[in-house]
Design an enzyme around this catalytic site. Structure first.
Site, mmCIF file in Angstrom:
data_model
loop_
_atom_site.group_PDB
_atom_site.id
_atom_site.type_symbol
_atom_site.label_atom_id
_atom_site.label_comp_id
_atom_site.label_asym_id
_atom_site.label_seq_id
_atom_site.Cartn_x
_atom_site.Cartn_y
_atom_site.Cartn_z
ATOM 1 N N ASP A 105 0.849 -1.193 0.000
ATOM 2 C CA ASP A 105 0.000 0.000 0.000
ATOM 3 C C ASP A 105 0.881 1.237 0.000
ATOM 4 O OD1 ASP A 105 0.406 0.959 2.983
ATOM 5 O OD2 ASP A 105 0.123 -1.212 3.043
ATOM 6 N N ASP A 135 0.698 3.556 2.415
ATOM 7 C CA ASP A 135 0.488 4.105 3.752
ATOM 8 C C ASP A 135 -0.718 5.049 3.684
ATOM 9 O OD1 ASP A 135 1.398 3.895 6.420
ATOM 10 O OD2 ASP A 135 2.268 5.889 6.309
#
Length: 288
Positions: A208, A210
């Protein structure tokens, strides 16, 4: 010396394929029970010990992991080299979800963990300017490229305490510091591996962005698991390709990982705590 590879499998990597003569082995340590039993076998004629970092079923949180017991268990069973596989968030545009990253630096922001085998009764200071082994890292990179993953070689891993994910302000701050990826388990694992004179490399899977990226949703567990599920097979393929790259015979580490304690002990022999010495039988037996 014969090579034995310790593989610490992080989130999403709870098993490895191609492990011949595999058997789960319980290892007791003076630092408590490790996260789980070790799955010991061979790949390409090289001994391999696999340790699920969070335990089978993901029972341990990042803050409660028995880091010292895990590293001691790998050293005690005979490991010479350790490959740590983990899931991380990206702090850089170019490190996209699904990419793999070979970590070579850390920023340690943890505060609730035991970070050393040493302390009162036997003080030691190991060098950590380069916390991962360049020799082992080169072999891991070769294995990763052989497995067809998109790999970034060289990155700074910021280890946060967790278990919550970052605030947006923290995520933006860490980007300003120059960190490339963020996770919850890289430290003190790398520090302890150096104290145990183990060559250590870290292969991280980006799941991802973050929460800093304006074009992507903030990280959540569902997104992490989805990306992990898509990449777990690639991670296992990297692990399976490593033993053939390392070979079965171990030479002295040119980076000095296997001699980190040679000049590290500070406490005079007559002032050393015998109880602590006994607990260090596997980790520091070479110099004690």
């Amino acid at each position: 010396m014969q090579v034995m590879i310790g593989v610490i499998g992080g989130s999403g990597v709870y098993q490895i394929e191609g492990l011949e003569e595999a058997a789960w082995t319980r290892v007791e340590t003076p630092w408590g029970r490790p996260s789980d039993d070790l799955l010991v076998g061979r790949i390409a004629g090289v001994k391999v010990a696999f340790l699920p970092r969070h335990g089978r079923g993901h029972a341990h949180s990042p803050s409660s992991l028995p880091y010292r017991a895990n590293i001691d268990a790998l050293k005690r069973i005979g490991c010479t080299d350790v490959l740590a596989v983990s899931a991380v968030g990206s702090l850089q545009e170019g490190f996209a979800p699904g990419d793999f990253v070979l970590v070579d630096q850390y920023i340690d922001r943890t505060f609730a963990r035991e970070k050393s085998f040493f302390g009162e009764g036997l003080v030691a200071h190991v060098g950590l300017a380069d916390p991962t082994c360049a020799r082992l890292g080169e072999r891991v990179a070769e294995a990763a490229r052989q497995s067809g993953v998109r790999l970034h070689e060289g990155a700074t891993y910021l280890t946060m305490e967790g278990p919550q994910f970052s605030t947006r302000a923290e995520s933006l701050l860490y980007r300003q510091w120059g960190a490339d990826v963020i996770g919850m388990t890289g430290m003190p694992e790398a520090k302890l591996a150096r104290e145990a004179e183990l060559c250590y490399a870290s292969l991280a899977m980006v799941t991802d962005y973050d929460c800093w990226h304006p074009g992507h949703d903030a990280v959540d567990v569902a997104a992490v698991i989805a990306t992990l599920s898509a990449n777990a097979a690639k991670a296992r393929a990297c692990v399976a390709a490593l033993p053939a790259r390392l070979g079965a015979t171990r030479q002295a580490c040119p980076c000095g990982c296997d001699s980190a304690l040679t000049h590290a002990l500070m406490t005079a022999p007559d002032r050393r705590d015998p109880d602590l010495l006994a607990r260090l039988d596997a980790v520091a037996g070479r110099v004690l």
